[in-house]
Design a protein around this motif. Structure first.
Motif, mmCIF file in Angstrom:
data_model
loop_
_atom_site.group_PDB
_atom_site.id
_atom_site.type_symbol
_atom_site.label_atom_id
_atom_site.label_comp_id
_atom_site.label_asym_id
_atom_site.label_seq_id
_atom_site.Cartn_x
_atom_site.Cartn_y
_atom_site.Cartn_z
ATOM 1 N N PRO A 65 0.850 -1.198 0.000
ATOM 2 C CA PRO A 65 0.000 0.000 0.000
ATOM 3 C C PRO A 65 0.887 1.250 0.000
ATOM 4 O O PRO A 65 2.051 1.198 0.413
ATOM 5 C CB PRO A 65 -0.782 -0.120 1.318
ATOM 6 C CG PRO A 65 -0.667 -1.542 1.723
ATOM 7 C CD PRO A 65 0.649 -2.022 1.186
ATOM 8 N N GLU A 66 0.359 2.359 -0.456
ATOM 9 C CA GLU A 66 1.143 3.580 -0.574
ATOM 10 C C GLU A 66 1.788 3.972 0.750
ATOM 11 O O GLU A 66 2.945 4.400 0.788
ATOM 12 C CB GLU A 66 0.263 4.722 -1.075
ATOM 13 C CG GLU A 66 1.014 6.045 -1.217
ATOM 14 C CD GLU A 66 0.107 7.193 -1.612
ATOM 15 O OE1 GLU A 66 0.587 8.336 -1.661
ATOM 16 O OE2 GLU A 66 -1.087 6.943 -1.858
ATOM 17 N N LYS A 67 1.049 3.844 1.864
ATOM 18 C CA LYS A 67 1.584 4.279 3.152
ATOM 19 C C LYS A 67 2.731 3.383 3.613
ATOM 20 O O LYS A 67 3.677 3.855 4.246
ATOM 21 C CB LYS A 67 0.473 4.311 4.200
ATOM 22 C CG LYS A 67 -0.703 5.231 3.830
ATOM 23 C CD LYS A 67 -0.235 6.616 3.406
ATOM 24 C CE LYS A 67 -1.402 7.473 2.951
ATOM 25 N NZ LYS A 67 -0.957 8.742 2.345
ATOM 26 N N VAL A 68 2.649 2.105 3.298
ATOM 27 C CA VAL A 68 3.755 1.208 3.653
ATOM 28 C C VAL A 68 4.992 1.562 2.836
ATOM 29 O O VAL A 68 6.125 1.532 3.334
ATOM 30 C CB VAL A 68 3.355 -0.264 3.424
ATOM 31 C CG1 VAL A 68 4.550 -1.181 3.655
ATOM 32 C CG2 VAL A 68 2.208 -0.654 4.345
ATOM 33 N N GLU A 69 4.784 1.928 1.580
ATOM 34 C CA GLU A 69 5.892 2.367 0.745
ATOM 35 C C GLU A 69 6.568 3.597 1.341
ATOM 36 O O GLU A 69 7.795 3.719 1.346
ATOM 37 C CB GLU A 69 5.382 2.689 -0.662
ATOM 38 C CG GLU A 69 6.469 3.173 -1.607
ATOM 39 C CD GLU A 69 5.912 3.568 -2.962
ATOM 40 O OE1 GLU A 69 6.439 4.533 -3.552
ATOM 41 O OE2 GLU A 69 4.959 2.919 -3.422
ATOM 42 N N GLN A 70 5.771 4.517 1.870
ATOM 43 C CA GLN A 70 6.325 5.721 2.479
ATOM 44 C C GLN A 70 7.123 5.385 3.737
ATOM 45 O O GLN A 70 8.179 5.977 3.991
ATOM 46 C CB GLN A 70 5.201 6.702 2.796
ATOM 47 C CG GLN A 70 4.567 7.308 1.561
ATOM 48 C CD GLN A 70 3.368 8.171 1.869
ATOM 49 O OE1 GLN A 70 2.982 8.310 3.027
ATOM 50 N NE2 GLN A 70 2.769 8.758 0.847
ATOM 51 N N ILE A 71 6.627 4.442 4.531
ATOM 52 C CA ILE A 71 7.360 4.030 5.728
ATOM 53 C C ILE A 71 8.690 3.388 5.345
ATOM 54 O O ILE A 71 9.730 3.647 5.958
ATOM 55 C CB ILE A 71 6.506 3.058 6.570
ATOM 56 C CG1 ILE A 71 5.291 3.788 7.147
ATOM 57 C CG2 ILE A 71 7.342 2.461 7.714
ATOM 58 C CD1 ILE A 71 4.290 2.872 7.820
ATOM 59 N N CYS A 72 8.652 2.541 4.309
ATOM 60 C CA CYS A 72 9.885 1.915 3.811
ATOM 61 C C CYS A 72 10.889 2.978 3.402
ATOM 62 O O CYS A 72 12.071 2.917 3.766
ATOM 63 C CB CYS A 72 9.541 1.005 2.635
ATOM 64 S SG CYS A 72 10.973 0.326 1.751
ATOM 65 N N SER A 73 10.435 3.979 2.651
ATOM 66 C CA SER A 73 11.333 5.057 2.212
ATOM 67 C C SER A 73 11.835 5.865 3.400
ATOM 68 O O SER A 73 12.994 6.300 3.422
ATOM 69 C CB SER A 73 10.599 5.973 1.226
ATOM 70 O OG SER A 73 10.306 5.293 0.030
ATOM 71 N N HIS A 74 10.968 6.087 4.378
ATOM 72 C CA HIS A 74 11.342 6.844 5.578
ATOM 73 C C HIS A 74 12.482 6.146 6.321
ATOM 74 O O HIS A 74 13.486 6.774 6.674
ATOM 75 C CB HIS A 74 10.109 6.964 6.470
ATOM 76 C CG HIS A 74 10.279 7.829 7.672
ATOM 77 N ND1 HIS A 74 10.896 9.071 7.640
ATOM 78 C CD2 HIS A 74 9.899 7.638 8.978
ATOM 79 C CE1 HIS A 74 10.886 9.607 8.860
ATOM 80 N NE2 HIS A 74 10.300 8.754 9.674
#
Length: 311
Positions: free
Chosen positions: A233-242
């Motif tokens: 999901p988009e939010k998990v992708e953001q956490i990964c990038s973070h």
């Protein structure tokens, strides 16, 4: 990222931290801020307090490099990246001291309480640094504060609250805030908080912080290679990038002085990708950026470790 997006990411990170049992207990607020110092490895760490009595046995002198590491929201000082970064810092300079700021027991999902706790954490940490200066003669030029995520914001408040002078350096690792942005830059990490403020940005979570003296944008600063999985999901992708930011920092310290993460000064990521910048002005993300070359710098990375790649 929208306000709703920031809220959702923060809640997801908090829920994941509890679900995978990262921590041995739930925060109560009773223990407050905890400090640990390390001189050889994270494994051999000792608890200390922001008091004159506690500093008496701290092995520092005026010339000792002292690095503070401040973790992010829902984390603690036993996170794997904190351990790896601590060991890398000490391996790089065996004469240095790493002090870990642990505020896990002050973590709360209540925004008003967390905002107050953030100011308290920063105040106690700044007091400890002032004591190091007054009681042990430590030079502020030798003090480096590294903060990830919410820890990056706390780092800025630490620099603002020091009474004995100006902090030598702050590195903000995708510095961010819980849920909502602060009303003014004075509530965040910015270039006024230390003699040298360096940021690395890797996700939308850390995209709202004010500029430092040197700002590094890994892969444009919003999304990292290897995080764009079709089933994410988009939010998990953001956490990964973070969280990629902390591992870039660890790799940079492990290879300090070896020219890793060369970055090109450019006005924006699109210009860098389109080769519109001649890259005559280059800086390196890590322990030794050139403090005389300021501005925005862009670099790309591999999708897996080792992340550093040439320009």
């Amino acid at each position: 990222m929208s306000v709703k997006g920031v809220i959702l990411v923060s809640v997801m990170v908090a829920m994941m931290a509890v679900m995978v049992k990262i921590y041995p207990n739930y925060p109560t607020g009773r223990m407050g801020v905890l400090f640990y110092y390390c001189t050889s490895s994270h494994q051999v760490r000792k608890e200390m307090n922001a008091t004159k009595e506690s500093l008496a046995s701290l092995p520092v002198s005026p010339s000792t490099p002292v690095t503070f590491v401040i973790h992010g929201f829902t984390e603690s000082s036993i996170r794997s990246w904190v351990i790896s970064l601590t060991d890398a810092l000490l391996a790089h300079d065996s004469k240095s001291v790493v002090i870990l700021v642990d505020y896990w027991d002050l973590t709360t999902i209540s925004r008003p309480y967390m905002m107050g706790n953030v100011r308290h954490i920063a105040g106690v940490t700044a007091h400890l640094i002032d004591l190091l200066v007054e009681e042990k003669g430590v030079r502020l030029a030798n003090v480096h504060v590294i903060g990830f995520s919410l820890g990056g914001r706390i780092s800025g408040l630490v620099g603002e609250r020091i009474q004995t002078g100006t902090l030598g350096r702050i590195t903000g690792i995708d510095a961010s805030y819980p849920w909502l942005p602060p009303r003014t830059n004075s509530e965040f990490l910015d270039a006024g908080d230390a003699d040298l403020v360096v940021n690395i940005r890797t996700s939308p979570v850390g995209s709202h912080s004010p500029p430092g003296h040197i700002d590094f944008y890994a892969n444009g600063g919003l999304s990292q290679p290897g995080c764009q999985r079709w089933y994410f999901p988009e939010k998990v992708e953001q956490i990964c990038s973070h969280y990629r930011a902390v591992w870039l920092m660890v790799e940079a310290v492990e290879h300090a002085g070896q020219g890793v993460f060369p970055a090109c000064r450019c006005p924006d990521w699109e210009s860098f990708q389109d080769h519109q910048c001649d890259c005559q002005i280059v800086n390196n993300f890590g322990l030794f950026p050139n403090s005389s070359i300021l501005g925005n710098f862009f670099f790309s990375t591999h999708s897996v470790s080792p992340y550093s790649k040439p320009l």
